[in-house]
Design a protein around this motif. Structure first.
Motif, PDB file in Angstrom:
ATOM      1  N   LYS A 151       0.837  -1.202   0.000  1.00 23.75           N
ATOM      2  CA  LYS A 151       0.000   0.000   0.000  1.00 23.75           C
ATOM      3  C   LYS A 151       0.873   1.253   0.000  1.00 23.75           C
ATOM      4  CE  LYS A 151      -3.833  -2.178   2.496  1.00 23.75           C
ATOM      5  NZ  LYS A 151      -4.678  -2.147   3.724  1.00 23.75           N
ATOM      6  N   GLU A 152       2.147   1.078   0.396  1.00 26.26           N
ATOM      7  CA  GLU A 152       3.044   2.218   0.468  1.00 26.26           C
ATOM      8  C   GLU A 152       3.415   2.707  -0.933  1.00 26.26           C
ATOM      9  OE1 GLU A 152       3.367  -0.045   4.239  1.00 26.26           O
ATOM     10  OE2 GLU A 152       3.328  -0.538   2.116  1.00 26.26           O
ATOM     11  N   SER A 153       4.203   3.765  -0.978  1.00 24.51           N
ATOM     12  CA  SER A 153       4.604   4.380  -2.239  1.00 24.51           C
ATOM     13  C   SER A 153       5.511   3.465  -3.048  1.00 24.51           C
ATOM     14  CB  SER A 153       5.340   5.695  -1.973  1.00 24.51           C
ATOM     15  OG  SER A 153       6.596   5.432  -1.350  1.00 24.51           O
ATOM     16  N   GLN A 154       5.599   3.750  -4.344  1.00 26.65           N
ATOM     17  CA  GLN A 154       6.496   3.002  -5.219  1.00 26.65           C
ATOM     18  C   GLN A 154       7.945   3.136  -4.744  1.00 26.65           C
ATOM     19  OE1 GLN A 154       5.576   1.573  -8.918  1.00 26.65           O
ATOM     20  NE2 GLN A 154       4.111   1.004  -7.347  1.00 26.65           N
ATOM     21  N   GLU A 155       8.266   4.286  -4.175  1.00 23.76           N
ATOM     22  CA  GLU A 155       9.620   4.520  -3.673  1.00 23.76           C
ATOM     23  C   GLU A 155       9.938   3.561  -2.526  1.00 23.76           C
ATOM     24  OE1 GLU A 155      13.359   6.000  -3.750  1.00 23.76           O
ATOM     25  OE2 GLU A 155      11.740   6.492  -5.157  1.00 23.76           O
ATOM     26  N   PHE A 156       8.954   3.335  -1.639  1.00 22.70           N
ATOM     27  CA  PHE A 156       9.167   2.403  -0.527  1.00 22.70           C
ATOM     28  C   PHE A 156       9.298   0.973  -1.049  1.00 22.70           C
ATOM     29  CE2 PHE A 156       7.645  -0.500   2.807  1.00 22.70           C
ATOM     30  CZ  PHE A 156       8.532  -0.163   3.828  1.00 22.70           C
ATOM     31  N   VAL A 157       8.484   0.607  -2.023  1.00 20.92           N
ATOM     32  CA  VAL A 157       8.573  -0.739  -2.614  1.00 20.92           C
ATOM     33  C   VAL A 157       9.961  -0.941  -3.221  1.00 20.92           C
ATOM     34  CG1 VAL A 157       7.597  -2.339  -4.290  1.00 20.92           C
ATOM     35  CG2 VAL A 157       6.099  -0.751  -3.084  1.00 20.92           C
ATOM     36  N   LYS A 158      10.487   0.089  -3.860  1.00 21.05           N
ATOM     37  CA  LYS A 158      11.831   0.011  -4.446  1.00 21.05           C
ATOM     38  C   LYS A 158      12.877  -0.228  -3.362  1.00 21.05           C
ATOM     39  CE  LYS A 158      14.176   3.659  -5.872  1.00 21.05           C
ATOM     40  NZ  LYS A 158      14.637   4.826  -6.669  1.00 21.05           N
ATOM     41  N   GLU A 159      12.695   0.415  -2.214  1.00 21.47           N
ATOM     42  CA  GLU A 159      13.644   0.249  -1.109  1.00 21.47           C
ATOM     43  C   GLU A 159      13.560  -1.167  -0.527  1.00 21.47           C
ATOM     44  OE1 GLU A 159      15.981   2.219  -0.208  1.00 21.47           O
ATOM     45  OE2 GLU A 159      15.427   3.955  -1.420  1.00 21.47           O
ATOM     46  N   VAL A 160      12.355  -1.726  -0.449  1.00 25.83           N
ATOM     47  CA  VAL A 160      12.197  -3.104   0.029  1.00 25.83           C
ATOM     48  C   VAL A 160      12.866  -4.065  -0.938  1.00 25.83           C
ATOM     49  CG1 VAL A 160      10.547  -4.960   0.524  1.00 25.83           C
ATOM     50  CG2 VAL A 160      10.068  -2.618   1.292  1.00 25.83           C
ATOM     51  N   TYR A 161      12.682  -3.809  -2.236  1.00 22.58           N
ATOM     52  CA  TYR A 161      13.329  -4.644  -3.261  1.00 22.58           C
ATOM     53  C   TYR A 161      14.845  -4.601  -3.101  1.00 22.58           C
ATOM     54  CZ  TYR A 161      14.752  -6.480  -7.795  1.00 22.58           C
ATOM     55  OH  TYR A 161      15.359  -7.229  -8.785  1.00 22.58           O
ATOM     56  N   LYS A 162      15.382  -3.421  -2.885  1.00 23.03           N
ATOM     57  CA  LYS A 162      16.823  -3.251  -2.695  1.00 23.03           C
ATOM     58  C   LYS A 162      17.302  -4.060  -1.493  1.00 23.03           C
ATOM     59  CE  LYS A 162      20.394   0.324  -2.121  1.00 23.03           C
ATOM     60  NZ  LYS A 162      21.062  -0.292  -0.963  1.00 23.03           N
TER      61      LYS A 162
END
Length: 260
Positions: A151-162
């Motif tokens: 539900k969070e921002s795309q930026e947060f999803v990118k950080e989780v992926y990293k």
């Protein structure tokens, strides 16, 4: 059952290339691409059969056939994290490598990727990476047990992926890894079984055999990779590590402001 029949059966694909590619596309939308062709560099589709048109167009026009690593809900919006992508490559065109240097790097690259895959296959719990041979290296994918939406921002999803990528990188030397993939949530990859536009080589699925050598793999369902992929607990751990890291980075930024 005699040995000849057993051997024949062991070499039979579980599914066809077409069935595999439809599974690889999945149930959500994707970004496909035939760069640098105008209008086809990146385009969104939610029709799985478009993957075949993309591959056909690429082969007929001597172009690459790309697909997004992650599923998309619309152009520019990642649906969730489906798998991790590791792009191992022995060098870019701009490197202007000599043939002798290229051969040396190929050997070193092979050793690094084999050890990386072997380590992942023997960790606890074991992972089953998907390995695709490309023209200059290997694409290694580690699936999650499902597509994780946030539900969070795309930026947060990118950080989780990293964070997830960083966790896996701890399992081996990755000197040939394209570091730009570490946090690239919108990355495109070559479609498995597509033809390289210059060499004419087909991107084939590989496996690491008992002698720790790569050989062509039977075509299996994507579920084979999901079942031995990262689990819910791994994603939760990554989310916690991400939040902790982001909070630490924010505190460091605030501290730097007071020192200016």
């Amino acid at each position: 059952m005699n040995g000849w029949i057993q051997n024949r059966m062991s070499n039979v694909n579980h599914i066809t290339e077409e069935e595999f590619l439809l599974e690889f596309f999945g149930f959500y939308g994707r970004i496909l691409g035939n760069p640098p062709y105008a209008g086809r560099k990146r385009y969104f589709t939610d029709n799985p059969n478009d993957i075949f048109e993309c591959m056909k167009f690429a082969e007929e026009n001597k172009l690459p056939a790309f697909i997004s690593v992650q599923p998309f809900s619309e152009y520019g919006v990642v649906k969730g994290i489906e798998k991790l992508f590791f792009d191992f490559d022995y060098g870019r065109k701009s490197d202007k490598l000599t043939p002798k240097k290229i051969e040396k790097l190929k050997v070193e690259l092979d050793m690094e990727v084999k050890q990386f895959v072997y380590t992942l296959q023997n960790r606890n719990p074991k992972l089953n990476p998907m390995i695709v041979k490309t023209n200059k290296g290997y694409h290694v994918y580690i699936y999650l047990d499902k597509v994780y939406e946030f539900k969070e921002s795309q930026e947060f999803v990118k950080e989780v992926y990293k964070t997830l990528v960083d966790i896996i990188k701890r399992y081996g030397n990755v000197s040939f890894l394209d570091k730009s993939t570490d946090e690239d949530l919108v990355r495109l990859c070559r479609i498995p079984f597509s033809i390289h536009q210059v060499s004419g080589k087909k991107c084939m699925l590989l496996k690491l055999n008992n002698k720790k050598e790569f050989e062509e793999n039977k075509i299996r369902s994507i579920s084979e990779y999901r079942d031995k992929g990262l689990k819910h607990n791994d994603v939760i751990q990554a989310v916690k590590e991400t939040i902790k890291r982001l909070e630490k980075e924010e505190k460091e930024r605030e501290l730097m402001k007071t020192q200016i």
